[in-house]
Design a protein around this motif. Structure first.
Motif, PDB file in Angstrom:
ATOM      1  N   THR A 185       0.813  -1.220   0.000  1.00  0.00           N
ATOM      2  CA  THR A 185       0.000   0.000   0.000  1.00  0.00           C
ATOM      3  C   THR A 185       0.843   1.265   0.000  1.00  0.00           C
ATOM      4  OG1 THR A 185      -0.032   0.079   2.415  1.00  0.00           O
ATOM      5  CG2 THR A 185      -1.788  -1.179   1.343  1.00  0.00           C
ATOM      6  N   GLN A 187       1.411   2.984   2.397  1.00  0.00           N
ATOM      7  CA  GLN A 187       0.771   3.934   3.321  1.00  0.00           C
ATOM      8  C   GLN A 187       1.466   3.910   4.675  1.00  0.00           C
ATOM      9  OE1 GLN A 187      -3.244   2.242   2.591  1.00  0.00           O
ATOM     10  NE2 GLN A 187      -3.887   4.375   2.420  1.00  0.00           N
ATOM     11  N   GLN A 221       4.544   8.568  -4.200  1.00  0.00           N
ATOM     12  CA  GLN A 221       3.594   9.653  -4.518  1.00  0.00           C
ATOM     13  C   GLN A 221       4.119  10.539  -5.639  1.00  0.00           C
ATOM     14  OE1 GLN A 221       4.684  12.971  -1.196  1.00  0.00           O
ATOM     15  NE2 GLN A 221       3.843  11.064  -0.379  1.00  0.00           N
ATOM     16  N   THR A 227      -2.090   7.751  -3.050  1.00  0.00           N
ATOM     17  CA  THR A 227      -2.275   7.368  -1.653  1.00  0.00           C
ATOM     18  C   THR A 227      -0.978   6.886  -0.997  1.00  0.00           C
ATOM     19  OG1 THR A 227      -2.944   5.157  -2.335  1.00  0.00           O
ATOM     20  CG2 THR A 227      -4.699   6.778  -2.002  1.00  0.00           C
ATOM     21  N   SER A 228       0.122   6.922  -1.729  1.00  0.00           N
ATOM     22  CA  SER A 228       1.404   6.511  -1.155  1.00  0.00           C
ATOM     23  C   SER A 228       1.953   7.612  -0.262  1.00  0.00           C
ATOM     24  CB  SER A 228       2.412   6.212  -2.270  1.00  0.00           C
ATOM     25  OG  SER A 228       3.709   6.031  -1.718  1.00  0.00           O
ATOM     26  N   ASP A 229       2.506   7.232   0.886  1.00  0.00           N
ATOM     27  CA  ASP A 229       3.181   8.181   1.761  1.00  0.00           C
ATOM     28  C   ASP A 229       4.690   8.168   1.537  1.00  0.00           C
ATOM     29  OD1 ASP A 229       0.929   9.239   3.202  1.00  0.00           O
ATOM     30  OD2 ASP A 229       0.746   7.275   4.142  1.00  0.00           O
TER      31      ASP A 229
END
Lengths: 249, 239
Positions: A185, A187, A221, A227-229
């Motif tokens: 993810t 995230q 990102q 939605t990637s941090d």
């Protein structure tokens, strides 16, 4: 004089024997203790310094797990599922359960851990020692997480070291694998490293297939993964680490 | 899989022998990628001085058919013409991520001293994994080769999944994993390097219905190597 002397000697001998018998008479029949044999020399040992160097831009490596073992133990294999202990390391950077699993394995010969994460460009050395008699068939495996990821790891899967003589050096450049236990993810809530500060281990296995493969890299990102941090700084390419093994004894 | 544990690292570059030698061996191919599939593999032992492709040179029409559409039949015809020892499609179709397949080959009575392995990556326009004419080891043992993804240089990497598989037809023939999208507008124009070269990887995007690409950037990218080839040379039984 001579005869009397002998007689005196005999008398003394009898007297001593009587004393001895008297001393033993009231006790058990334990014979006198035999002199202790000299302690056997300690069995010869072989020692290996295992040094891991971080080759990435911005992916700290979790404290390394290093295992000397025979062929019955397997740290990881492309195409197979990993153990829960391994998942704990690959998702959360904690190698305690993994090393406990290894210590409990009949084919493990010694294990060791790094004391701290290894930052980019950093390195750490762990020393393992085995009895010389354990060297035939001896292998070394290494595992460490790329902590600014969901479940990326790098390591060594059973490098053969039985033929190494003292002073010999083996060097490997290792690639990034995907443990197959957590969806990528990117995230923060799923990334334990400094770029995330989120959850590490989660027993759910929600990757595409619960199998080890090569890692496909970080999208980030900066490359359209909204939605990637993670940023472009966290991307990596192979190789991701260098593992250097030196037999020191 | 324990065969990986004790590896005789290859000494293939030491052998300068040109004499024919019989070798009985097994070739295993392992899909190392996280999200790419492989079309039927072609595994072939062939004579010295021959190869299926050369980096920096244009792809042959037969290689193009394999790289753009997964069709190995033209390469097989070429190889049969030079007396190659061939194993086709050991996986019996697509080879999924993390899966493996293997085939036995025996070069007894031939002069086939080189080994090549090729297969197209899906979903891509013209990416293929290649082991390129390595000298087949004759010493019994296990030999590991980690191989990269090449671009055949014959088709624009537009990343549009439209079923296009014939040579010269743009687009990607299919997506066995089913994780791609539709509606992509095209990720890239024609390759700057139209010779066979190391593939620069896919772009993809996160929009399953539009965007520049029909590929998923979190699934359909890779880092080399993409295939592991394990060659196990067997002991020859004395006649």
């Amino acid at each position: 004089m001579r005869v009397r002397y002998q007689g005196a000697t005999r008398f003394l001998s009898i007297a001593v024997a009587s004393l001895f018998l008297a001393a033993c008479g009231s006790g058990s029949n334990i014979p006198p203790a035999a002199p202790l044999p000299p302690p056997p020399p300690p069995p010869p040992t072989a020692s290996f310094d295992v040094t891991v160097t971080n080759l990435t831009n911005a992916q700290p490596l979790s404290p390394i797990a290093v295992i000397a073992h025979l062929s019955g133990y397997d740290l990881f294999t492309v195409g197979s599922s990993v153990t829960v202990g391994f998942e704990d390391m690959a998702e959360g950077g904690d190698n305690m359960a993994l090393l406990a699993e290894a210590d409990a394995d009949a084919d493990s010969r010694d294990t060791g851990t790094g004391m701290a994460p290894i930052g980019p460009a950093g390195s750490e050395t762990v020393t393992l020692t085995v009895f010389d008699s354990a060297r035939p068939g001896l292998l070394i495996s290494v595992g460490t997480m790329l902590v600014n990821t969901n479940d990326a790891f790098t390591g060594l899967d059973g490098a053969a070291i039985e033929s190494m003589a003292v002073g010999d050096v083996l060097s490997f450049r290792t690639v990034a694998y995907d443990a197959g236990t957590e969806a990528d993810t990117e995230q923060a809530i799923h990334i334990p490293g400094p770029a995330g500060g989120g959850e590490g281990f989660n027993a759910d296995r929600d990757d595409q297939a619960d199998l080890v493969t090569m890692h496909s890299g970080i999208v980030s990102q900066d490359d359209g993964f909204a939605t990637s941090d993670l940023t472009e700084q966290h991307r990596f390419d192979n190789p991701t680490a260098m593992v250097r093994i030196v037999r020191t004894q | 899989m324990k065969m990986f544990k004790r590896v005789a690292i290859c000494a293939v570059f030491l052998s300068g022998s040109t004499t024919a030698s019989a070798v009985d061996f097994n070739v295993e191919v392992i899909n190392l990628t996280n999200g790419l599939w492989y079309t039927p593999f072609l595994i072939a032992a062939h004579p010295e001085g021959t190869s299926l492709f050369t980096t920096g040179q244009p792809a042959s029409a037969s290689l193009q058919a394999m790289a753009e559409g997964g069709d190995i039949s033209f390469l097989v015809t070429d190889l049969e013409a030079i007396g190659a020892t061939i194993a086709e499609d050991p996986a019996g179709g697509f080879l999924a991520p993390a899966m493996s397949a293997n085939a036995d080959l025996n070069t007894d009575g031939t002069s086939n001293v080189l080994l090549s392995v090729v297969s197209m990556l899906l979903p891509t326009n013209d990416a293929f994994a290649g082991l390129n004419a390595i000298i087949i080891p004759t010493e019994p043992g296990t030999y590991i080769y980690n191989i990269p993804a090449y671009d055949s240089g014959t088709e624009a990497n537009d990343e549009i999944i439209n079923g296009g598989m014939a040579p010269g037809v743009p687009g990607i023939p299919g997506d066995p994993g089913g994780l791609g999208g539709t509606g992509g507008t095209g990720a890239a124009m024609a390759d700057a390097n139209t010779n066979v070269h190391i593939h620069r990887n896919t772009l993809g995007d996160l929009d399953p219905d539009a965007g520049r690409s029909d590929l998923n950037s979190t699934v359909h990218r890779w880092l080399n190597p993409v295939v592991r080839v394990v060659v196990t040379v067997n002991e020859m039984v004395a006649p």
